[in-house]
Design a protein around this motif. Sequence first.
Motif, PDB file in Angstrom:
ATOM      1  N   LEU A  18      20.744  31.376  26.812  1.00 55.06           N
ATOM      2  CA  LEU A  18      20.745  30.324  26.603  1.00 55.06           C
ATOM      3  C   LEU A  18      20.385  28.791  26.267  1.00 55.06           C
ATOM      4  CD1 LEU A  18      22.602  30.702  22.115  1.00 55.06           C
ATOM      5  CD2 LEU A  18      20.056  30.642  22.784  1.00 55.06           C
ATOM      6  N   ILE A  19      21.286  28.839  27.516  1.00 57.91           N
ATOM      7  CA  ILE A  19      21.448  27.728  28.555  1.00 57.91           C
ATOM      8  C   ILE A  19      21.491  28.182  30.018  1.00 57.91           C
ATOM      9  CG2 ILE A  19      24.216  28.914  29.039  1.00 57.91           C
ATOM     10  CD1 ILE A  19      25.122  25.790  28.061  1.00 57.91           C
ATOM     11  N   THR A  20      21.570  26.895  30.855  1.00 59.38           N
ATOM     12  CA  THR A  20      21.413  27.548  32.066  1.00 59.38           C
ATOM     13  C   THR A  20      22.446  26.699  32.919  1.00 59.38           C
ATOM     14  OG1 THR A  20      20.023  25.616  33.503  1.00 59.38           O
ATOM     15  CG2 THR A  20      19.001  26.580  31.801  1.00 59.38           C
ATOM     16  N   THR A  21      23.172  27.305  34.185  1.00 58.50           N
ATOM     17  CA  THR A  21      23.612  26.969  34.797  1.00 58.50           C
ATOM     18  C   THR A  21      23.468  25.417  34.867  1.00 58.50           C
ATOM     19  OG1 THR A  21      23.027  27.747  36.924  1.00 58.50           O
ATOM     20  CG2 THR A  21      24.741  28.185  35.537  1.00 58.50           C
ATOM     21  N   GLU A  22      22.010  24.567  34.936  1.00 57.50           N
ATOM     22  CA  GLU A  22      21.795  22.957  36.007  1.00 57.50           C
ATOM     23  C   GLU A  22      22.336  22.150  34.734  1.00 57.50           C
ATOM     24  OE1 GLU A  22      21.526  22.730  39.033  1.00 57.50           O
ATOM     25  OE2 GLU A  22      21.276  24.831  39.296  1.00 57.50           O
ATOM     26  N   TRP A  23      22.216  22.449  33.754  1.00 54.37           N
ATOM     27  CA  TRP A  23      22.443  21.666  32.477  1.00 54.37           C
ATOM     28  C   TRP A  23      22.825  20.213  32.846  1.00 54.37           C
ATOM     29  CZ3 TRP A  23      21.767  23.619  26.733  1.00 54.37           C
ATOM     30  CH2 TRP A  23      20.756  24.417  26.932  1.00 54.37           C
ATOM     31  N   ASN A  24      23.350  19.098  32.273  1.00 57.64           N
ATOM     32  CA  ASN A  24      24.103  18.067  32.447  1.00 57.64           C
ATOM     33  C   ASN A  24      24.191  17.629  31.200  1.00 57.64           C
ATOM     34  OD1 ASN A  24      21.519  16.952  30.598  1.00 57.64           O
ATOM     35  ND2 ASN A  24      21.600  15.525  32.402  1.00 57.64           N
ATOM     36  N   GLU A  25      25.038  16.979  30.574  1.00 61.89           N
ATOM     37  CA  GLU A  25      25.799  16.799  29.258  1.00 61.89           C
ATOM     38  C   GLU A  25      24.809  16.581  27.992  1.00 61.89           C
ATOM     39  OE1 GLU A  25      29.078  13.602  29.733  1.00 61.89           O
ATOM     40  OE2 GLU A  25      28.773  13.171  28.276  1.00 61.89           O
ATOM     41  N   ASP A  26      23.182  16.066  28.152  1.00 60.29           N
ATOM     42  CA  ASP A  26      23.156  15.415  27.405  1.00 60.29           C
ATOM     43  C   ASP A  26      22.253  16.601  27.125  1.00 60.29           C
ATOM     44  OD1 ASP A  26      23.949  13.266  27.243  1.00 60.29           O
ATOM     45  OD2 ASP A  26      22.027  11.869  29.133  1.00 60.29           O
ATOM     46  N   ASP A  27      21.399  17.692  28.271  1.00 61.69           N
ATOM     47  CA  ASP A  27      20.928  18.922  27.413  1.00 61.69           C
ATOM     48  C   ASP A  27      22.017  19.870  27.213  1.00 61.69           C
ATOM     49  OD1 ASP A  27      18.842  18.354  29.604  1.00 61.69           O
ATOM     50  OD2 ASP A  27      19.702  19.148  31.537  1.00 61.69           O
ATOM     51  N   PHE A  28      22.940  19.971  27.383  1.00 56.91           N
ATOM     52  CA  PHE A  28      23.718  21.171  26.721  1.00 56.91           C
ATOM     53  C   PHE A  28      24.015  20.311  24.934  1.00 56.91           C
ATOM     54  CE2 PHE A  28      27.708  21.621  24.615  1.00 56.91           C
ATOM     55  CZ  PHE A  28      27.918  22.689  25.078  1.00 56.91           C
ATOM     56  N   ASN A  29      24.285  19.197  25.079  1.00 60.10           N
ATOM     57  CA  ASN A  29      24.503  18.190  23.574  1.00 60.10           C
ATOM     58  C   ASN A  29      23.128  18.475  22.862  1.00 60.10           C
ATOM     59  OD1 ASN A  29      26.397  18.050  24.431  1.00 60.10           O
ATOM     60  ND2 ASN A  29      26.695  15.459  24.436  1.00 60.10           N
ATOM     61  N   ARG A  30      21.913  18.421  23.505  1.00 59.37           N
ATOM     62  CA  ARG A  30      21.075  18.625  22.428  1.00 59.37           C
ATOM     63  C   ARG A  30      21.083  20.181  21.877  1.00 59.37           C
ATOM     64  NH1 ARG A  30      17.910  15.425  25.743  1.00 59.37           N
ATOM     65  NH2 ARG A  30      17.632  16.594  27.754  1.00 59.37           N
ATOM     66  N   MET A  31      20.930  20.798  22.566  1.00 52.61           N
ATOM     67  CA  MET A  31      21.480  22.353  21.607  1.00 52.61           C
ATOM     68  C   MET A  31      22.452  22.639  21.419  1.00 52.61           C
ATOM     69  SD  MET A  31      20.355  25.649  23.662  1.00 52.61           S
ATOM     70  CE  MET A  31      18.783  25.924  22.709  1.00 52.61           C
ATOM     71  N   PHE A  32      24.005  22.140  21.433  1.00 50.22           N
ATOM     72  CA  PHE A  32      25.210  22.492  21.388  1.00 50.22           C
ATOM     73  C   PHE A  32      25.992  21.939  20.577  1.00 50.22           C
ATOM     74  CE2 PHE A  32      24.044  25.997  24.706  1.00 50.22           C
ATOM     75  CZ  PHE A  32      24.052  26.872  23.636  1.00 50.22           C
ATOM     76  N   LEU A  33      27.089  21.611  19.787  1.00 45.81           N
ATOM     77  CA  LEU A  33      28.183  20.800  19.695  1.00 45.81           C
ATOM     78  C   LEU A  33      28.830  21.049  20.462  1.00 45.81           C
ATOM     79  CD1 LEU A  33      29.168  22.466  15.893  1.00 45.81           C
ATOM     80  CD2 LEU A  33      27.567  20.648  15.580  1.00 45.81           C
ATOM     81  N   PRO A  34      28.984  19.184  20.693  1.00 45.72           N
ATOM     82  CA  PRO A  34      29.753  19.016  22.311  1.00 45.72           C
ATOM     83  C   PRO A  34      30.784  19.084  21.682  1.00 45.72           C
ATOM     84  CG  PRO A  34      29.066  17.105  20.569  1.00 45.72           C
ATOM     85  CD  PRO A  34      28.541  18.066  19.486  1.00 45.72           C
ATOM     86  N   GLY A  35      31.633  19.755  23.605  1.00 48.53           N
ATOM     87  CA  GLY A  35      33.323  19.911  23.068  1.00 48.53           C
ATOM     88  C   GLY A  35      33.657  20.493  22.952  1.00 48.53           C
TER      89      GLY A  35
END
Lengths: 244, 244
Positions: A5-22
Amino acid sequence: MKKHLITTEWNEDDFNRMFLPGIAIDAVIFGFHDQRLMVLLLQYKNTNAFALPGGFIMKHENGNDAAQRILKDRTGLSNIYLEQFYTFADISRHDTSFFKKIMKARGMKPTKNHFLLNRFISIGYYALVDFTKAVPTTDLLADECKWHDLKELPPLIQDHQQIIQKALSTLRQDLDIKLVGFNLLPETFTIGDLQNLYETILDTKFLRTSFQRKILNLGILKMVDKKMTGAAHKAPYLYKFSTK
Amino acid sequence: MKKHLITTEWNEDDFNRMFLPGIAIDAVIFGFHDQRLMVLLLQYKNTNAFALPGGFIMKHENGNDAAQRILKDRTGLSNIYLEQFYTFADISRHDTSFFKKIMKARGMKPTKNHFLLNRFISIGYYALVDFTKAVPTTDLLADECKWHDLKELPPLIQDHQQIIQKALSTLRQDLDIKLVGFNLLPETFTIGDLQNLYETILDTKFLRTSFQRKILNLGILKMVDKKMTGAAHKAPYLYKFSTK
């Protein structure tokens, strides 16, 4: 190879677009094998670090569904028995040294805003699976996913040791109240199998006759067959868990 | 007037500078009064909506410390007995209609990126307080903070009814295992007070003699004095909880 679902290169914003942050989920997956209680751990090459399988909650996903998805990814099993037992939210768990080590070992740059370096709280779930049916599968960062004897755990990252201990103490409490133990056995089992399981989880011994009486009195077991051992007169009965 | 950590005008970014994003804490604060189990609720004028007291975790704060801080704000009490019992993370709880109503009733604009309109997961804590010592205090948005009989709850927002039910079932389970009930009583109490408490929480009746025997056999009560009632021959003994 499985698409992640995810790649190792993701920064915070990439992550937060798909997942609940934190918010992370960590899963303590228990299996029962050879009279030992086992737990599924991921290993990272060149780091000697082990970790619980985990993941994140998608923006439009229920927390419990995320846990089922994560467990399916790591074991191949659907509809796993699981219990949410505690949410870990201490600041001290925000120890990024381990992730920096892994990232370096993989030639990745631990950039300041990499999503892995954020503070996460973690919702802990324990899962009970049939050891013979689970197919341990690695995730995006790990090199290996294997069963470990609960009594001989390797060094674990962050607060994962504490998470396992809390899962175990909850499992012990639930064993009587919710009769969850059956989820660790194959569909049919003998009273002896069940006694071994209880003795292993609770780390104690029971008298054979009183254990048998107590369990049968609960009225939750259904006799299905005789176990074929070749020695007919000694063959113990096979039971299965009978839902009302 | 008490200065609040937060203002009602905050947008997402304002909020995220101070708090962990998307994570709330909801507290089910139990008190025992007049043989009734009570729970502390906030009310919002012109909305007929009630809610559990809650709050958020600061960026550099442990989750459990945040819960203590929130409980102190609502009750004036420090070092409250509390147990984290479940984290609520269904999408369905992301119902913003209530917050929009409150905001409008207060002349606020429910702007799209207002922090209150985000999806939150909520870590549920239950707290046991001495009813006679707690001083219910409103928060930023509420008009009233009052005790309500658990058996006569008003309409509650979102999944707060479900949160209370889960808190109650956990409290019932914990009552025997962890002997937490004493936290709901004043420092000294009679065996009769304790029996009333157990009967109310478990919604059942016990035989006076067998309850007394069972509780005294646990060896956790220390006799401190006779209760002065004027009728010396009828005065029951006062006990207090004796920590080992």
